[in-house]
Design an enzyme around this catalytic site. Structure first.
Site, PDB file in Angstrom:
ATOM      1  N   VAL A  98       0.752  -1.073   0.029  1.00  0.00           N
ATOM      2  CA  VAL A  98      -0.069  -0.071  -0.081  1.00  0.00           C
ATOM      3  C   VAL A  98       0.910   1.277   0.129  1.00  0.00           C
ATOM      4  CG1 VAL A  98      -0.239   0.118   2.685  1.00  0.00           C
ATOM      5  CG2 VAL A  98      -2.080   0.927   1.003  1.00  0.00           C
ATOM      6  N   TYR A  99       2.209   1.203   0.370  1.00  0.00           N
ATOM      7  CA  TYR A  99       3.303   2.159   0.227  1.00  0.00           C
ATOM      8  C   TYR A  99       3.256   2.745  -1.070  1.00  0.00           C
ATOM      9  CZ  TYR A  99       4.589   1.060   5.077  1.00  0.00           C
ATOM     10  OH  TYR A  99       4.540   0.570   6.252  1.00  0.00           O
ATOM     11  N   PRO A 100       3.602   4.284  -1.170  1.00  0.00           N
ATOM     12  CA  PRO A 100       3.801   5.238  -0.393  1.00  0.00           C
ATOM     13  C   PRO A 100       2.586   5.507   0.572  1.00  0.00           C
ATOM     14  CG  PRO A 100       3.782   6.222  -2.245  1.00  0.00           C
ATOM     15  CD  PRO A 100       3.589   4.993  -2.589  1.00  0.00           C
TER      16      PRO A 100
END
Length: 326
Positions: A52-54
């Site tokens: 799910v990053y950034p």
């Protein structure tokens, strides 16, 4: 840089783990590469990321950080212990989040592709999913372990009772278990000491603590509660809202100011103190530190050489004990 066993396993990790949630938003790919280069030069070979990053997380940017890490790791993958996560929403569909068998298997394959690797050393549900049975989640993860896609399992942001239940389900059904937890832990937030840390010490579960600097609040750079500067953890959309709720309070600010007042005459950086304190706590395996500029790593990495005496430890305890309890 010390090498530490991850819980009861034979896996060895560096006591500092590099967090990567800034890569692809707060810092571009060139800067991200420079941060990883600096960490590696200082002996850090444990890297933590997530699908799910950034941050702040959006469907449009999800996976971008893993892609950056994957490009940097190319040609040197076996030198590093790589951790990533799944659970949060990464697509528009109803099954593009959670810990169902369907989502886990797809998320693992997507992370492998983005990271340009055929195995993940440590794979972690990013948080507990109340809508999916534990056995379904653990069987899906166990299948990925048996197929060689994952080497070890961990979990992040799980309460102690969920970790205990999960360990029990794994033992009952002969499934791979969580050998690591990733909780929030720092001088201003020590809730895990009541149940989670004792459980992990008893069961031989590793603990990699995130937020050792309280999202930058423990650097001492904030002298008031005026609007935080742009592009800091406290001003990044939904992530900024979350971090302000956690730390952007007068009592927290005064605690940091007292710590600064105590440690400054002793010539000790508050950043180093905060990270060193986390590493010194019984049951802690590693502390996750991040940066948006390479030079920001200097003080955090120096913490591995820092020792706190009894008076200094007591000053750290006062910061927590004097905070109001909700």
């Amino acid at each position: 840089m010390k090498t530490v066993r991850l819980g009861r396993t034979g896996l060895k990790v560096s006591e500092i783990c590099l967090g990567t949630m800034t890569f692809g938003y707060q810092c571009d790919e060139k800067t991200s590469f420079a941060i990883m280069n600096k960490a590696a030069e200082q002996g850090v070979y444990f890297i933590d990321t997530a699908d799910v990053y950034p941050v702040p997380p959006t469907i449009e940017t999800s996976g971008r950080t893993e892609e950056i890490v994957g490009r940097w790791l190319k040609g040197q993958r076996d030198r590093f212990v790589l951790a990533t996560k799944c659970r949060m929403k990464v697509g528009p569909g109803p099954n593009d989040e959670g810990l169902s068998r369907r989502h886990i298997i797809k998320a693992v394959d997507d992370s492998l592709r983005r990271l340009q690797t055929d195995y993940i050393d440590l794979y972690q549900p990013h948080s507990f999913d109340p809508e999916t049975p534990l056995e379904e989640t653990l069987r899906a993860l166990d299948d990925c372990v048996r197929h060689g896609k994952i080497r070890y399992l961990g979990c992040s942001n799980y309460p102690a009772w969920q970790v205990a239940l999960s360990v029990g389900v794994s033992a009952k059904h002969g499934l791979a278990r969580y050998d690591c937890v990733q909780p929030r832990y720092n001088l201003l937030h020590r809730d895990i000491e009541a149940e989670l840390l004792p459980l992990c010490r008893d069961q031989g579960i590793g603990v990699i603590a995130y937020n050792p600097l309280a999202g930058g609040f423990l650097t001492g750079k904030y002298q008031s509660l005026e609007a935080p500067p742009e592009q800091t953890r406290f001003s990044l959309g939904k992530t900024g809202d979350l971090y302000r709720e956690r730390y952007w309070q007068q009592a927290q600010l005064e605690a940091v100011q007292e710590l600064q007042k105590f440690f400054q005459p002793r010539g000790k950086s508050l950043i180093g103190v905060a990270v060193a304190w986390v590493l010194a706590q019984p049951g802690i395996t590693s502390a996750i530190v991040g940066a948006s500029k390479p030079e920001q790593l200097d003080a955090s990495l120096a913490a591995v050489q820092l020792t706190l005496d009894a008076e200094e430890k007591e000053a750290c305890n006062r910061a927590w004990y004097h905070l109001p309890r909700k």
